[in-house]
Design a protein around this motif. Sequence first.
Motif, short mmCIF file in Angstrom:
data_model
loop_
_atom_site.label_atom_id
_atom_site.label_comp_id
_atom_site.label_asym_id
_atom_site.label_seq_id
_atom_site.Cartn_x
_atom_site.Cartn_y
_atom_site.Cartn_z
N ASP A 77 0.83 -1.20 0.00
CA ASP A 77 0.00 0.00 0.00
C ASP A 77 0.87 1.26 0.00
OD1 ASP A 77 -2.57 1.42 2.14
OD2 ASP A 77 -2.30 1.49 -0.02
N THR A 78 1.79 1.34 -0.95
CA THR A 78 2.66 2.50 -1.06
C THR A 78 2.03 3.57 -1.93
OG1 THR A 78 3.81 1.42 -2.90
CG2 THR A 78 4.75 1.16 -0.70
N HIS A 79 1.14 3.19 -2.82
CA HIS A 79 0.48 4.15 -3.68
C HIS A 79 -0.78 4.63 -2.96
CE1 HIS A 79 3.31 3.10 -6.80
NE2 HIS A 79 2.97 1.84 -6.70
N ARG A 80 -0.58 5.52 -2.00
CA ARG A 80 -1.66 5.93 -1.11
C ARG A 80 -2.82 6.56 -1.86
NH1 ARG A 80 -5.22 6.06 1.45
NH2 ARG A 80 -5.66 6.81 3.54
N ILE A 81 -2.52 7.41 -2.83
CA ILE A 81 -3.59 8.10 -3.55
C ILE A 81 -4.43 7.11 -4.34
CG2 ILE A 81 -4.08 9.80 -5.35
CD1 ILE A 81 -1.64 11.34 -4.48
N LEU A 82 -3.78 6.18 -5.03
CA LEU A 82 -4.50 5.18 -5.81
C LEU A 82 -5.37 4.31 -4.91
CD1 LEU A 82 -5.07 3.76 -8.49
CD2 LEU A 82 -3.04 2.34 -8.08
N SER A 83 -4.83 3.86 -3.78
CA SER A 83 -5.59 2.98 -2.90
C SER A 83 -6.76 3.71 -2.26
CB SER A 83 -4.68 2.40 -1.82
OG SER A 83 -4.25 3.41 -0.91
N PHE A 84 -6.63 5.04 -2.12
CA PHE A 84 -7.72 5.83 -1.54
C PHE A 84 -8.98 5.68 -2.37
CE2 PHE A 84 -10.07 9.89 -1.46
CZ PHE A 84 -10.41 9.94 -0.12
N TRP A 85 -8.86 5.89 -3.70
CA TRP A 85 -10.03 5.78 -4.57
C TRP A 85 -10.36 4.33 -4.94
CZ3 TRP A 85 -7.68 10.64 -4.86
CH2 TRP A 85 -8.57 11.72 -4.83
N LYS A 86 -9.34 3.50 -4.97
CA LYS A 86 -9.56 2.12 -5.41
C LYS A 86 -10.15 1.23 -4.33
CE LYS A 86 -7.07 -1.78 -7.48
NZ LYS A 86 -5.73 -2.30 -7.89
N THR A 87 -9.78 1.47 -3.08
CA THR A 87 -10.21 0.56 -2.00
C THR A 87 -10.87 1.26 -0.83
OG1 THR A 87 -8.39 -0.94 -2.57
CG2 THR A 87 -9.44 -1.24 -0.42
N GLU A 88 -10.20 2.29 -0.30
CA GLU A 88 -10.67 2.90 0.94
C GLU A 88 -12.05 3.54 0.80
OE1 GLU A 88 -9.06 5.97 4.43
OE2 GLU A 88 -7.79 5.47 2.70
N VAL A 89 -12.21 4.39 -0.21
CA VAL A 89 -13.50 5.05 -0.41
C VAL A 89 -14.62 4.05 -0.73
CG1 VAL A 89 -14.80 6.64 -1.90
CG2 VAL A 89 -12.56 7.30 -1.01
#
Length: 327
Positions: A77-89
């Motif tokens: 999970d180093t690509h924080r911005i990508l994971s934000f929209w891809k998984t977290e939201v």
Amino acid sequence: MREVAFIKQNKDKWLGFETAIFNNNFNNPDELASQYIQVINDLAYAQTFYPKSKVIVYLNQLAAKGFQKIYKTKREDTHRILSFWKTEVPLLVHQYRKYIYIAFAIFILFTFIGVISAANDAEFVRSILGDQYVNMTLENIENGDPVAVYKSGSNWGGFIGITVNNLKVGIIAFILGVFGGIGTVYILFKNCIMLGSFQYFFYEKDVFWESVRGIWIHGSMEIFAIVIEAAAGLILGASILFPNTHSRMTSFKQGAKTGVKILISTFPFTFSAGFLEGFVTRYSNSMPNWLSVSIILFTLGLISFYYLVYPFKVYRKAQLSILNPAF
């Protein structure tokens, strides 16, 4: 073991895990993973021996929250911005989906009120939109271009001005949720009444289709985003009114954090809507019907998929990880 005894035996452990998740009160990821596995084991036990119990729903939600927290600690999970929209939201949207459904129900109700009001009161549209705007639109209709208002000004000027205004509306709708959600509902009410009366005005003047193919090129994402932003405001309001097992302040902090994340997730769609309004809508009358309809369906389908379909896909993937944890 009887269900009552099972709950009594593990209740303190579950509440402790839930409180730790809300307060980020874990000393290390291993501690989080250990408690997470215990919750998973309890969930599996409950599914086996109490298949119709409400405790399964609670443990499922608790496990999903734990998964979100653990996901953030994973090495990839180093690509924080990508994971934000891809998984977290998407996981947050799934968890708080009832607020999105409520926001859409309010949107439909208030828009319908706007339509009915305009249909039964000839002066209602003027009272909402103002004489100057109505007179200008009437003049545009007579000149054969009902949505000429979107062609005024420069492309970049329109894009920037419209985007800033839409961002402001969304942020205000969220912030006013602090008043128990009433402020958010008021913002939604104002915009929906305007939308409903505005569209009925075009219908009454026999240029409804011309307005649809123009307005909804950018309006699909713009209006949808406002509804999602309103849902974020409702989440904020609910966190104050219904703290559940947490202190009101702890619940408020969590609601604000969740709401801000969902609010931020709408910004790319708001920017896209502003771009379309500034650079594409102005050409709606000159483009073929199939192209304008395609743009409308694509933009509506894209944002609908992200908020109404994709969260379930991400959640199911999370559930597979919950049922087959690997640390």
